[in-house]
Scaffold this motif. Structure first.
Motif, PDB file in Angstrom:
ATOM      1  N   HIS A 120       0.884  -1.172   0.000  1.00  0.00           N
ATOM      2  CA  HIS A 120       0.000   0.000   0.000  1.00  0.00           C
ATOM      3  C   HIS A 120       0.921   1.222   0.000  1.00  0.00           C
ATOM      4  CE1 HIS A 120      -2.934  -2.955   1.883  1.00  0.00           C
ATOM      5  NE2 HIS A 120      -3.392  -2.658   0.684  1.00  0.00           N
ATOM      6  N   GLU A 168       1.877   3.607   3.035  1.00  0.00           N
ATOM      7  CA  GLU A 168       2.255   3.051   4.343  1.00  0.00           C
ATOM      8  C   GLU A 168       3.768   3.146   4.521  1.00  0.00           C
ATOM      9  OE1 GLU A 168      -1.594   0.060   4.552  1.00  0.00           O
ATOM     10  OE2 GLU A 168       0.397  -0.826   4.598  1.00  0.00           O
ATOM     11  N   ARG A 227      -2.774   4.720  -1.340  1.00  0.00           N
ATOM     12  CA  ARG A 227      -2.777   3.303  -0.976  1.00  0.00           C
ATOM     13  C   ARG A 227      -2.817   2.401  -2.217  1.00  0.00           C
ATOM     14  NH1 ARG A 227      -4.546   0.365   3.417  1.00  0.00           N
ATOM     15  NH2 ARG A 227      -5.751  -1.499   2.972  1.00  0.00           N
ATOM     16  N   HIS A 232       3.208  -3.530   7.016  1.00  0.00           N
ATOM     17  CA  HIS A 232       2.027  -2.688   6.743  1.00  0.00           C
ATOM     18  C   HIS A 232       1.767  -1.717   7.893  1.00  0.00           C
ATOM     19  CE1 HIS A 232       0.137  -4.728   3.236  1.00  0.00           C
ATOM     20  NE2 HIS A 232       0.955  -5.698   3.617  1.00  0.00           N
ATOM     21  N   THR A 233       0.862  -0.763   7.633  1.00  0.00           N
ATOM     22  CA  THR A 233       0.349   0.102   8.707  1.00  0.00           C
ATOM     23  C   THR A 233      -1.173   0.127   8.580  1.00  0.00           C
ATOM     24  OG1 THR A 233       0.120   2.208   7.557  1.00  0.00           O
ATOM     25  CG2 THR A 233       2.326   1.636   8.279  1.00  0.00           C
TER      26      THR A 233
HETATM   27 ZN   LIG Z   1      -1.234  -2.244   4.090  1.00  0.00          ZN
END
Ligand SMILES: [Zn+2]
Length: 327
Positions: A60, A63, A102, A145-146
């Motif tokens: 994404h 992130e 994203r 990820h975040t």
């Molecule tokens: Zn993500």
């Protein structure tokens, strides 16, 4: 100087991978300006065979915590293996990273486009190339990820509960929480796990934001995994770190959602334990008339808080564990 001859030939994106460092530039597409767009893949291969670990971030594009973690792995030379190989993909969705978005330019979520296909959408083709060219060579993956939008995840590892090796690695990673989360269809983790790869998904912080505590927890965990798999002797670095508490293993979790639209303020610290009925925040209007308490509907650990101040009815506010396994 020519590279030493390798015993087992390895080719990624038409590039022979010798011992030591190889940077492969994977040309994905051209921008509408005809500017070529490529993503660098940083590969370090030891002479001694062993596990191969992939560090991927930025699936994404907004992130950035994960991008920073993989950048630090490279800068600090943690990716140089004693045995086996490391592959760093610091920015997978380079389109999104450029736009701080994203998604892919075609509006698709790359992490819902796996395993992809050669003739599919741009995101699907991209997923296909990762699955065809990189994943077959790896044994382990840490995908960083975040939280999406403004949802701030307390650092956590998600893993496939049916896989004992993943569970053991998740437990030693060192985050306060680990989530026994089944994979999402068409995610990278789903596609790679189906091929028997050991995948840990790190979640920490929120998008478009860098957080030092989050990046440190991702980096510390990476050292523990590298050391455990004997890819790299990290005993020197690990000696400087506190021994982590045994993790809280979360079996299931759910969101407390906004009953009303308004401005949301949270009262509780991320990562803290709350009890049913406890006030965890307020929803207000801007004019001073309206103020409603947001309460925890069950006992549990807060694993994510929305930092978005303006919310609509039904929006996710606070993510709380619903079932925790005994340690
Ligand atoms: Zn993500």
């Amino acid at each position: 100087m020519s590279k030493p001859k390798v015993q087992e030939e390895l080719i990624i994106f038409d590039t022979p991978i010798g011992y030591g460092k190889t940077v492969v530039n994977f040309e994905i597409a051209k921008l509408h300006t005809r500017t070529p767009l490529s993503i660098p893949i940083i590969i370090q291969r030891a002479k001694k065979p062993g596990p191969v670990i992939l560090f991927s971030a930025g699936i994404h594009g907004d992130e950035v915590n994960g991008v920073e973690i993989v950048r630090q792995i490279i800068t600090r030379k943690y990716n140089i293996p004693d045995r086996g190989m490391t592959i760093c993909l610091p920015v997978v969705n380079v389109f999104g990273f450029l736009n701080q978005d994203r998604k892919f330019p075609d509006g698709r979520d790359l992490n819902r486009s796996f395993p992809g296909s050669e003739k599919g959408s741009l995101a699907s083709r991209f997923a296909h190339f990762i699955m065809a060219e990189i994943v077959p060579h790896v044994s382990h993956i840490i995908d960083f990820h975040t939280g999406g939008a403004s949802r701030f995840n307390y650092s956590q590892i998600r893993y496939n509960p049916e896989d004992a090796e993943c569970e053991a690695l998740a437990k030693l990673f060192g985050t306060k929480f680990i989530l026994r989360a089944s994979t999402r269809d068409h995610s990278f983790r789903d596609a790679a796990s189906a091929l028997g790869k050991k995948v840990l998904m790190f979640e920490g912080g929120k998008s478009k934001h860098l957080d030092r505590i989050v990046t440190k927890s991702g980096l510390d965990g990476t050292l523990r995994v590298l050391h455990q798999l004997k890819i790299r002797d990290c005993s020197k670095e690990l000696a400087k770190l506190d021994k982590p508490e045994p993790p809280i293993i979360i079996e299931s979790s759910s969101w407390v959602r906004a009953k009303y639209s308004g401005m949301f303020r949270s009262y509780k610290a991320n990562g803290s334990y709350v009890q049913k009925g406890e006030r965890i925040g307020t929803l207000t209007d801007p004019f001073g008339d309206f103020e409603k308490a947001v309460k925890a509907k069950w006992d549990g650990h807060i694993i994510c808080i929305s930092h978005n101040p303006i919310v609509n009815q039904g929006d996710a506010l606070v993510h709380i564990s619903t079932k925790v396994l005994e340690r």
